[in-house]
Design an enzyme around this catalytic site. Structure first.
Site: not given
Ligand code: EPU
Length: 441
Positions: A23-24, A94, A118, A309
């Site tokens: 997915k990601n 997101r 989510c 995850d």
């Molecule tokens: N964060 C901030 N500010 C930012 C960016 C991130 O505070 O500008 C925080 C987030 O809120 C979180 C942490 O930093 O607490 C890490 O966030 P990150 O940006 O790395 O995660 P993401 O890109 O939002 C992706 C995946 C997630 C997965 C995480 C960790 C996608 C669409 N989502 O999220 O997947 O858990 O990386 O690898 O790629 C899922 O598939 O169920 C899922 C949630």
């Protein structure tokens, strides 16, 4: 609308399951394809709700985005005609904020709603906006409309150092950096393998992006052009869910298609907890139960650590393991929505306070000392779980609840199937083929 599962648990699941496309990776590659100067064909795209939602979103800005057959998707961004992303659909996902890159490339100015996804914490995008600004994009947020307004008055340039790594943030800044005047460097980037797949896709189509550890250098490009279809790798999160399903139900499942190194940390934890792992040929990995599981503590971290995850899946496994296990969530600030639900099935789980020396650094979200957090749980096992009526609050919590229901004696009703199906393809079909008694209603 059918949106619940009825599961009769207590039977070990056995057999082989083919893992679907990640997915990601799929979501990010689909958005990146809008930057190309030709039609883009992508193979192994999972038929999951998040993908359907994104294809719809792309069509709503005028792009072509459709399944051709089976798991092949065609994307053509040349017909995108509006620089404003639909609020309702954009704010549900997101990844919608990644549309900044193709829309800025086309219109030099665009409007993107505050992202959704989510509900596993506040999930701000402050670092990402800061990164965009650092390389020359003007960004403002209008709290009245809920929209970000971005402007590219000149080609991006310079560099950005993430104060804490961000997975999707790294990916978006890579895409924007492709539009640069000269090479752009990103430092302290996330190391998730999904990002490297995106880089592989872009480099295979004319980009020159180089990773050296957490430093990524992106050379500017004239154009991106696909010469041959790109195939999405299998989903490591789905693989971990089926591996957990094998062990929690005291069964035996071969997970087909996943490279071992992508889930190496999970495998090590399985072995420490007494589960059996066997590597077969051709990326087939077997997980089976062979006697009592024992408690094993984990804390979540970005790659190559134990992924956030997988943490909800691990919790249900630990309800079946002897002793007390502690789970520390370091990446997201609200990833324990499943705890209350598992308690309904008889699980003994408490929130615990464990002292953390430097919380500002220890946690990957923006830790606020004036707030109260529930970032650790203690699970007592083994517990005989029984059936119940459960509600899914987020995608990975959904996987946890179905694993629990399959492990429990008796029948469970799980509401919110569509949330689980945001990320798991053919869930009912696949679990039935493993001997699971599940139906959707
Ligand atoms: N964060 C901030 N500010 C930012 C960016 C991130 O505070 O500008 C925080 C987030 O809120 C979180 C942490 O930093 O607490 C890490 O966030 P990150 O940006 O790395 O995660 P993401 O890109 O939002 C992706 C995946 C997630 C997965 C995480 C960790 C996608 C669409 N989502 O999220 O997947 O858990 O990386 O690898 O790629 C899922 O598939 O169920 C899922 C949630």
């Amino acid at each position: 609308m059918e949106d619940a599962y009825i599961i009769k648990g207590g039977t070990p699941l056995h057999g082989e399951v083919k893992i679907s496309g990640a997915k990601n990776v799929a979501l990010k590659v689909i958005i990146s394809a809008l930057l190309f100067d030709n039609e883009v064909l992508l193979h192994n795209i999972p038929r999951i709700n998040d993908v359907y939602e994104l294809l719809h979103l792309i069509r709503s800005v005028g792009g072509t985005a459709e399944f051709k057959k089976d798991s092949t998707v065609l994307i053509d961004g040349r017909s995108v005609r509006t620089n404003k992303v639909d609020f309702l659909h954009g704010s549900k996902m997101r990844v919608s904020f990644m549309l900044f890159a193709p829309l800025l490339s086309k219109f030099k100015e665009c409007y993107v709603p505050n992202p959704g996804g989510c509900r596993i914490g506040a999930r701000p995008i402050d670092r990402i906006i800061e990164g965009m600004k650092a390389i020359g994009i003007g960004v403002d947020y209008d709290s009245g409309t809920g929209y970000y307004h971005a402007v590219m008055n000149r080609k991006p340039s310079g560099s950005y150092h993430f104060s804490k790594p961000s997975h999707t943030g790294t990916e978006l800044l890579i895409l924007i950096a492709l539009l640069g005047r000269d090479a752009i460097t990103l430092e302290n980037t996330a190391l998730e393998p999904e990002i490297d797949e995106l880089i592989r896709f872009l480099n295979g189509s004319g980009a020159a992006i180089k990773r050296e550890g957490t430093k990524i250098t992106i050379a500017p490009i004239q154009t991106l052009h696909q010469n041959e279809p790109f195939t999405i790798i299998p989903d490591r999160n789905e693989a971990v869910t089926y591996a957990t399903l094998a062990l929690a139900t005291k069964g035996d499942i071969v997970v087909d298609g996943i490279q071992k190194q992508l889930i190496q940390t999970f495998i090590q934890c399985v072995q420490k907890a007494g589960g059996v792992f066997q590597e077969l040929k051709n990326n087939k990995l077997r997980f089976y139960y062979s006697g009592e599981l024992v408690c094993h503590d984990i804390e979540t971290k970005p790659h190559p650590g134990f992924m956030t995850d997988w943490q909800p899946n691990w919790a249900v496994l630990m309800t079946q393991a002897k002793g007390e296990s502690i789970i520390h969530e370091r990446v997201f600030e609200n990833r324990f929505s499943y705890v209350e639900e598992l308690r309904k099935l008889g699980a003994e789980i408490d929130f615990v306070k464990t002292p953390v020396e430097n919380p500002m650094e220890y946690f990957f979200f923006n830790f606020d000392p004036s707030k109260k957090y529930n970032q650790a749980i203690r699970i007592k096992g083994p517990q005989k779980l029984h059936g119940g009526v459960l509600n899914i609050a987020d995608l990975r919590a959904g996987a946890t609840l179905v694993i629990a229901a399959f492990s429990a004696e008796g029948e469970s009703v799980i509401n919110g199937a569509s949330i689980l199906e945001r990320g798991y393809e053919d869930f009912v079909k696949k679990t039935r083929a493993l001997g699971g008694e599940i139906k959707k209603m």
